[in-house]
Design an enzyme around this catalytic site. Structure first.
Site, mmCIF file in Angstrom:
data_model
loop_
_atom_site.group_PDB
_atom_site.id
_atom_site.type_symbol
_atom_site.label_atom_id
_atom_site.label_comp_id
_atom_site.label_asym_id
_atom_site.label_seq_id
_atom_site.Cartn_x
_atom_site.Cartn_y
_atom_site.Cartn_z
ATOM 1 N N HIS A 95 1.618 13.024 -2.387
ATOM 2 C CA HIS A 95 0.771 13.036 -3.777
ATOM 3 C C HIS A 95 1.495 12.419 -4.739
ATOM 4 O O HIS A 95 2.759 12.456 -4.831
ATOM 5 C CB HIS A 95 0.543 14.404 -3.914
ATOM 6 C CG HIS A 95 -0.696 14.562 -4.739
ATOM 7 N ND1 HIS A 95 -0.579 14.432 -6.332
ATOM 8 C CD2 HIS A 95 -1.819 14.753 -4.436
ATOM 9 C CE1 HIS A 95 -1.749 14.833 -6.662
ATOM 10 N NE2 HIS A 95 -2.591 15.031 -5.649
ATOM 11 N N ASP A 117 -6.076 17.370 1.306
ATOM 12 C CA ASP A 117 -6.996 16.505 2.214
ATOM 13 C C ASP A 117 -6.399 16.962 3.720
ATOM 14 O O ASP A 117 -7.146 16.731 4.738
ATOM 15 C CB ASP A 117 -6.948 15.141 2.208
ATOM 16 C CG ASP A 117 -7.630 14.848 0.711
ATOM 17 O OD1 ASP A 117 -7.161 14.064 0.017
ATOM 18 O OD2 ASP A 117 -8.755 15.154 0.903
HETATM 19 C C1 SDX Z 1 -5.986 12.918 -3.208
HETATM 20 O O1 SDX Z 1 -4.221 12.065 -7.793
HETATM 21 C C2 SDX Z 1 -4.936 13.228 -7.342
HETATM 22 O O2 SDX Z 1 -4.831 14.184 -8.196
HETATM 23 C C3 SDX Z 1 -5.656 12.897 -6.010
HETATM 24 C C4 SDX Z 1 -5.991 14.121 -5.426
HETATM 25 C C5 SDX Z 1 -7.221 14.528 -6.537
HETATM 26 O O3 SDX Z 1 -7.497 16.069 -6.069
HETATM 27 O O4 SDX Z 1 -7.979 13.909 -7.081
HETATM 28 O O5 SDX Z 1 -5.260 15.110 -5.398
HETATM 29 C C6 SDX Z 1 -6.911 14.004 -3.961
HETATM 30 O O6 SDX Z 1 -6.168 11.609 -3.357
HETATM 31 C C7 SDX Z 1 -5.015 13.353 -2.553
HETATM 32 C C8 SDX Z 1 -3.859 12.343 -1.860
HETATM 33 C C9 SDX Z 1 -4.808 11.887 -0.667
HETATM 34 N N1 SDX Z 1 -4.210 10.665 0.137
HETATM 35 C C10 SDX Z 1 -3.513 10.761 1.345
HETATM 36 O O7 SDX Z 1 -3.325 11.616 1.972
HETATM 37 C C11 SDX Z 1 -3.080 9.144 1.881
HETATM 38 C C12 SDX Z 1 -1.710 9.518 2.317
HETATM 39 N N2 SDX Z 1 -0.812 9.549 1.158
HETATM 40 C C13 SDX Z 1 -0.173 8.248 0.351
HETATM 41 O O8 SDX Z 1 -1.124 7.445 0.523
HETATM 42 C C14 SDX Z 1 0.423 8.430 -0.867
HETATM 43 O O9 SDX Z 1 1.310 9.910 -0.561
HETATM 44 C C15 SDX Z 1 -0.464 8.505 -2.033
HETATM 45 C C16 SDX Z 1 -1.408 7.637 -2.222
HETATM 46 C C17 SDX Z 1 -1.188 9.995 -2.029
HETATM 47 C C18 SDX Z 1 0.539 8.858 -3.119
HETATM 48 O O10 SDX Z 1 1.139 7.524 -3.472
HETATM 49 P P1 SDX Z 1 2.175 7.251 -4.473
HETATM 50 O O11 SDX Z 1 2.387 8.457 -5.489
HETATM 51 O O12 SDX Z 1 1.790 5.961 -5.184
HETATM 52 O O13 SDX Z 1 3.451 7.367 -3.853
HETATM 53 P P2 SDX Z 1 3.940 5.958 -3.039
HETATM 54 O O14 SDX Z 1 2.851 5.422 -2.396
HETATM 55 O O15 SDX Z 1 4.826 5.122 -3.873
HETATM 56 O O16 SDX Z 1 5.097 6.758 -1.921
HETATM 57 C C19 SDX Z 1 6.350 7.265 -2.269
HETATM 58 C C20 SDX Z 1 7.225 6.765 -1.306
HETATM 59 C C21 SDX Z 1 7.002 5.536 -0.397
HETATM 60 O O17 SDX Z 1 8.142 5.265 0.075
HETATM 61 P P3 SDX Z 1 9.007 4.201 -0.335
HETATM 62 O O18 SDX Z 1 8.462 2.829 -0.897
HETATM 63 O O19 SDX Z 1 9.454 4.885 -1.893
HETATM 64 O O20 SDX Z 1 10.261 3.829 0.555
HETATM 65 O O21 SDX Z 1 6.725 7.820 -0.273
HETATM 66 C C22 SDX Z 1 6.222 7.170 0.944
HETATM 67 C C23 SDX Z 1 6.018 5.760 0.466
HETATM 68 O O22 SDX Z 1 5.896 4.879 1.647
HETATM 69 N N3 SDX Z 1 4.969 7.800 1.266
HETATM 70 C C24 SDX Z 1 4.663 8.399 2.639
HETATM 71 C C25 SDX Z 1 3.386 8.868 2.324
HETATM 72 N N4 SDX Z 1 3.065 9.040 1.116
HETATM 73 C C26 SDX Z 1 4.115 8.382 0.472
HETATM 74 N N5 SDX Z 1 5.097 7.856 3.827
HETATM 75 C C27 SDX Z 1 4.398 8.242 4.906
HETATM 76 N N6 SDX Z 1 3.520 8.981 5.016
HETATM 77 C C28 SDX Z 1 2.779 9.492 3.586
HETATM 78 N N7 SDX Z 1 1.484 10.136 3.794
#
Ligand code: SDX
Length: 431
Positions: free
Chosen positions: A308, A366
């Site tokens: 998140h 989720d």
């Molecule tokens: C919702 O914003 C909100 O409040 C949203 C929400 C709401 O109520 O409105 O809470 C609802 O959207 C919840 C999130 C649902 N999405 C998912 O579950 C999809 C999987 N999660 C990822 O796509 C990600 O965690 C996000 C999109 C949720 C957050 O992404 P960020 O904050 O932009 O973080 P990032 O993508 O930059 O990740 C940081 C690091 C990365 O590695 P590095 O580049 O630093 O090496 O963490 C890794 C990412 O690769 N990472 C993950 C991961 N999520 C982040 N690695 C593996 N699996 C994951 N799920």
């Protein structure tokens, strides 16, 4: 506006700027950069808005480090346990918990707006039966502005209020119609003698051929899911609604824009993707393979329902959802749900894996919601429409706050331009 108690000094190119710092009631201080370009001739650069406050708000507060979520100051776990969705709607819209009389009046106004204009039924017939229900919802909600001309003037507080009530009241009806259309069953009209969650379940699962009794366990679980998804400060879809609203677009168009943004798998589409992922994993012994893929930089696979932007601790909604999943499945007599077993084992393994610990990746809202929705009887394609139905009140509360903000301007970010500088046209024969 929060008052400036101190300033931040910014020195560059021989200039020194004193930028006011504003203090919130909770959360980090902010540096007010509204005059930065005029005084300093520079922009800030923050794609994804990781360090940028787009507005000031009094609606929802998240402490990502502590894993806390407050709606108008009330913790989400208390509201999930003691309140119900339409009371939470009142709280989000008007800022305080209602008296019994205020709640009765509010619920009556919502109940008496649940039907949609009969001609809107025709919209659905223009879609393929196998259209994703989110596609139909985006289309039909946007088209509401073609019907409700008496509530599209955003400068009229009365029309804003009517549009708000109509949207909260009609979203379950539209979501249920999208579902019924996708399975080839007739639309079911709302009933005024049912509560909000029970009405939605009946519109989704009843058929004209037989009576339908709402299971109170399922309607309570449904109502709790609505509450847990109602608002979440300036997430992507809420920011979309605010940006659309800042241009003066009508409320139905703004909410349709929010639905479109929520659909993405990185956002509200993650609940559908998370359950599909848990089913693809299928058994506990296949979890290590997927954990490995999630950590592989060259593999685009991510654990859906994990991570998140704000929460660097357990999402408090996931805690409530996990407890609710256990309760609902237990009360339904489903004790060995393989998907729930995989989810719990995946959570345990991930939370003890250095990669996830280092990146502070925890289950989010989720991760468990799909298990409950599946147990209630919804196909995965209906998971995000239910998220959109729930979030409509949050979008509206934020949209109304934005319109009422005297400092509000049309949202118009700038850019860091790295394209070609000016050059003359070259005739085709000289290229
Ligand atoms: C919702 O914003 C909100 O409040 C949203 C929400 C709401 O109520 O409105 O809470 C609802 O959207 C919840 C999130 C649902 N999405 C998912 O579950 C999809 C999987 N999660 C990822 O796509 C990600 O965690 C996000 C999109 C949720 C957050 O992404 P960020 O904050 O932009 O973080 P990032 O993508 O930059 O990740 C940081 C690091 C990365 O590695 P590095 O580049 O630093 O090496 O963490 C890794 C990412 O690769 N990472 C993950 C991961 N999520 C982040 N690695 C593996 N699996 C994951 N799920």
């Amino acid at each position: 506006m929060a008052d400036a108690k101190q300033t931040a000094t910014l020195s560059f190119d021989g200039k020194t700027l004193e930028l006011p710092m504003l203090s919130p009631t909770a959360g980090p201080d902010v540096i007010d950069i509204r005059k930065l370009y005029a005084q300093g001739g520079v922009f800030t650069f923050d794609p994804g808005f990781t360090s940028t406050a787009s507005c000031q708000s009094t609606i929802t507060f998240i402490d990502g480090d502590k894993g806390e979520l407050l709606y108008r100051g009330y913790p989400i776990d208390q509201l999930a346990e003691k309140s119900h969705f339409l009371e939470v709607c009142y709280l989000l819209l008007y800022g305080e918990l209602p008296t019994a009389e205020e709640q009765e009046d509010f619920e009556s106004r919502i109940t008496n707006h649940t039907m949609v204009h009969e001609q809107m039924h025709n919209f659905f017939r223009g879609f393929r039966r196998d259209a994703h229900p989110m596609a139909t919802m985006v289309g039909v909600v946007g088209a509401m502005s073609a019907f409700y001309h008496d509530s599209t003037d955003i400068n009229d507080p009365y029309q804003r209020e009517v549009a708000s009530i109509r949207l909260i009241a009609k979203m379950p009806t539209i979501a249920a119609m999208a579902y019924k259309y996708s399975i080839g069953q007739p639309f079911v009209y709302p009933r005024n003698d049912l509560d909000y969650a029970s009405n939605f379940l009946r519109m989704c699962f009843s058929v004209p051929a037989e009576d339908y009794e709402v299971n109170p366990i399922l309607s309570r679980a449904m109502d709790r899911i609505f509450t847990l998804h109602a608002d979440h400060e300036q997430n992507a879809s809420t920011s979309t609604v605010r940006l659309a609203g800042s241009s003066g677009a009508n409320p139905f168009a703004c909410i349709a824009a929010g639905i479109a943004c929520l659909w993405g798998p990185a956002h509200g589409g993650a609940n559908e993707a998370a359950l599909n992922m848990l089913r693809e994993i299928g058994s506990v012994d296949r979890i290590p393979e997927y954990i490995k893929r999630a950590k592989d930089k060259n593999d685009p696979f991510r654990l859906m329902g994990f991570g998140h932007r704000v929460y660097k601790n357990f999402d408090p909604r996931a805690r409530v959802m996990k407890q609710s999943a256990d309760e609902v499945l237990d009360l339904l007599g489903v004790h060995d749900n393989p998907t729930l077993q995989v989810a719990k084992e995946l959570e345990k393994i991930a939370l003890n894996d250095d990669y996830f610990i280092e990146k502070k990746l925890y289950p989010n809202v989720d991760f468990y919601s799909g298990i409950i929705l599946d147990a209630i009887g919804f196909p995965t394609s209906m998971f995000t429409p239910i998220f959109a139905l729930s979030r409509t009140v949050g979008w509206i509360a934020q949209w109304k706050e934005m319109i009422g903000d005297p400092t509000q301007k049309i949202g118009r970010p700038r850019q860091l331009y790295v394209g070609k500088t000016m050059r003359d046209y070259v005739d085709v024969e000289k290229r």
